[in-house]
Motif scaffolding. Structure first.
Motif, PDB file in Angstrom:
ATOM      1  N   ASN A   1       0.830  -1.205   0.000  1.00  0.00           N
ATOM      2  CA  ASN A   1       0.000   0.000   0.000  1.00  0.00           C
ATOM      3  C   ASN A   1       0.865   1.256   0.000  1.00  0.00           C
ATOM      4  O   ASN A   1       0.537   2.251  -0.648  1.00  0.00           O
ATOM      5  N   TYR A   2       1.973   1.200   0.717  1.00  0.00           N
ATOM      6  CA  TYR A   2       2.943   2.298   0.738  1.00  0.00           C
ATOM      7  C   TYR A   2       3.455   2.589  -0.678  1.00  0.00           C
ATOM      8  O   TYR A   2       3.487   3.737  -1.134  1.00  0.00           O
ATOM      9  N   LYS A   3       3.824   1.527  -1.377  1.00  0.00           N
ATOM     10  CA  LYS A   3       4.316   1.690  -2.747  1.00  0.00           C
ATOM     11  C   LYS A   3       3.206   2.191  -3.668  1.00  0.00           C
ATOM     12  O   LYS A   3       3.441   3.007  -4.573  1.00  0.00           O
ATOM     13  N   LYS A   4       1.990   1.705  -3.441  1.00  0.00           N
ATOM     14  CA  LYS A   4       0.848   2.130  -4.257  1.00  0.00           C
ATOM     15  C   LYS A   4       0.601   3.619  -4.110  1.00  0.00           C
ATOM     16  O   LYS A   4       0.384   4.335  -5.110  1.00  0.00           O
ATOM     17  N   LEU A   5       0.633   4.137  -2.887  1.00  0.00           N
ATOM     18  CA  LEU A   5       0.416   5.563  -2.658  1.00  0.00           C
ATOM     19  C   LEU A   5       1.562   6.385  -3.240  1.00  0.00           C
ATOM     20  O   LEU A   5       1.337   7.488  -3.753  1.00  0.00           O
ATOM     21  N   GLN A   6       2.771   5.868  -3.164  1.00  0.00           N
ATOM     22  CA  GLN A   6       3.908   6.540  -3.783  1.00  0.00           C
ATOM     23  C   GLN A   6       3.680   6.691  -5.284  1.00  0.00           C
ATOM     24  O   GLN A   6       3.923   7.761  -5.859  1.00  0.00           O
ATOM     25  N   ARG A   7       3.217   5.616  -5.922  1.00  0.00           N
ATOM     26  CA  ARG A   7       2.983   5.659  -7.370  1.00  0.00           C
ATOM     27  C   ARG A   7       1.868   6.653  -7.705  1.00  0.00           C
ATOM     28  O   ARG A   7       1.973   7.388  -8.689  1.00  0.00           O
ATOM     29  N   GLU A   8       0.812   6.672  -6.904  1.00  0.00           N
ATOM     30  CA  GLU A   8      -0.301   7.588  -7.165  1.00  0.00           C
ATOM     31  C   GLU A   8       0.159   9.033  -7.123  1.00  0.00           C
ATOM     32  O   GLU A   8      -0.237   9.848  -7.957  1.00  0.00           O
ATOM     33  N   MET A   9       0.972   9.383  -6.155  1.00  0.00           N
ATOM     34  CA  MET A   9       1.443  10.764  -6.054  1.00  0.00           C
ATOM     35  C   MET A   9       2.378  11.111  -7.206  1.00  0.00           C
ATOM     36  O   MET A   9       2.326  12.204  -7.761  1.00  0.00           O
ATOM     37  N   LYS A  10       3.196  10.152  -7.580  1.00  0.00           N
ATOM     38  CA  LYS A  10       4.155  10.405  -8.651  1.00  0.00           C
ATOM     39  C   LYS A  10       3.453  10.609  -9.981  1.00  0.00           C
ATOM     40  O   LYS A  10       3.880  11.409 -10.813  1.00  0.00           O
ATOM     41  N   TYR A  11       2.375   9.879 -10.203  1.00  0.00           N
ATOM     42  CA  TYR A  11       1.685   9.937 -11.478  1.00  0.00           C
ATOM     43  C   TYR A  11       0.590  10.997 -11.519  1.00  0.00           C
ATOM     44  O   TYR A  11      -0.005  11.232 -12.565  1.00  0.00           O
TER      45      TYR A  11
END
Length: 359
Positions: free
Chosen positions: A312-322
């Protein structure tokens, strides 16, 4: 006519000083919005308002429109001569915002100038740790202090187990257990209310936000609904609304959110445990995938950290980046991520090469 104490409504010296920049205008606070009209509270009461043509023309995106909780400068403090006109929005001290659902990249301000965000989650079928992590990340980023409010405790037979689960993700956050069927089931929430404080109730549809607010107000101000056959609550609130509390302070009720699209988030606070573990990894740019001596992966292996929390941590990181990127730009970022993970394999080879060299 009784004069409303605007300081009890959250008006601070900072807002007062900024308001002095606008001569011949009065200060008010947005209490609700319906299409192009607003309800605004001034020291003389609550009135209907609309924004000026000049302000509308200067607005560049949705987030710059007045929102519930905003302090604004208006042409008069009552509507004896028609609707009050909003000319300026004062700088927000905190903003809880989300990305508008769908394909648009517009930002919706859920509530502004809040001191405490009550993240409400029921202890029945609504309970979801991954969603809670998402809410905490946005709440910390808003500038307000998050507090987790667990509702409908009377429908849960494993409260202690739920609290233990939450303790693994809610680092430095107060957790309150409530029930609206008992007289003292909401007292833990009430202690956070005081003169000048603004608290916003955030959460999924049907978790009991409106019911809890009604208990705090001591009367049925907000409409509520019962439990559906699938043990989930019914969605009732359809708009954001700021309400004065007789004992002091204000509360903001918000519609239930089926999804919370992230604009920005403070992962350093909501995932402080992962950041601390990452600082102990062999490589500074560790992706926590295949690198040797990865402290994060070791924590998962040892049962200290759940694999779901890392994902989930990685998922939120990707969402912010994109966020804000079109499909081609997102595809480019994904390719860069792939090469970054390949870089992780290079780190692994580098480690073993150094290790063999020192034998």
């Amino acid at each position: 006519m009784s004069i409303i104490n605007m300081e009890n409504l959250g008006l601070t010296e900072t807002f007062i000083q900024e308001s002095k920049l606008y001569k011949d205008l009065f200060i008010g606070r947005i209490s609700s919005q319906s299409k192009n009209l607003y309800k605004i509270i001034t020291e003389k009461g609550e009135f209907t308002a609309e924004i000026s043509g000049k302000l509308r023309h200067s607005i560049r995106d949705l987030s710059e429109y007045p929102a519930v909780g905003d302090f604004v400068m208006v042409d008069r403090s009552d509507n004896s001569q028609g609707n009050v006109i909003i000319h300026h929005v004062l700088n927000r001290k905190s903003v809880f915002a989300r990305k508008v659902a769908g394909t648009t990249n517009d930002i919706q301000v859920v509530a502004s100038n809040i001191d405490i965000v009550f993240i409400c989650m029921s202890l029945n079928n609504d309970f979801n740790l991954r969603r809670l992590e998402r809410y905490l990340s946005v709440a910390w980023d808003s500038g307000a202090t998050p507090v987790i409010v667990l509702t409908k405790s009377d429908l849960c037979n494993e409260i202690e187990g739920r609290l233990n689960e939450i303790s693994t993700i809610a680092i430095g956050v107060d957790v309150l257990v409530t029930s609206t069927i008992s007289d003292n089931g909401y007292q833990s929430v009430k202690k956070f209310l005081s003169s000048g404080k603004t608290v916003a109730f955030i959460g999924s549809s049907g978790v009991g936000k409106s019911t809890l607010i009604n208990r705090l107000l001591g009367e049925s101000v907000l409409e509520t609904s019962g439990i559906r056959s699938d043990d989930k609550g019914r969605h009732t609130t359809t708009r954001r609304e700021l309400i004065l509390v007789s004992d002091g302070g204000v509360v903001i009720d918000t519609p239930g959110m089926r999804e919370l699209g992230i604009i920005s988030a403070d992962l350093a606070k909501s995932f402080a445990d992962i950041d601390e573990l990452a600082s102990k990894c062999r490589f500074n740019d560790c992706t926590h995938n295949s690198e040797p001596k990865c402290a994060v992966k070791k924590a998962i292996h040892d049962g200290v950290l759940s694999a779901e929390r890392l994902e989930n941590y990685k998922k939120l990181q990707r969402e912010m980046k994109y966020d804000g990127l079109n499909s081609k730009m997102i595809e480019k970022e994904k390719i860069n991520d792939m090469f970054h993970e390949v870089g992780g394999m290079k780190n692994a080879r580098k480690f073993f090469k150094e290790k063999n060299k020192n034998r």
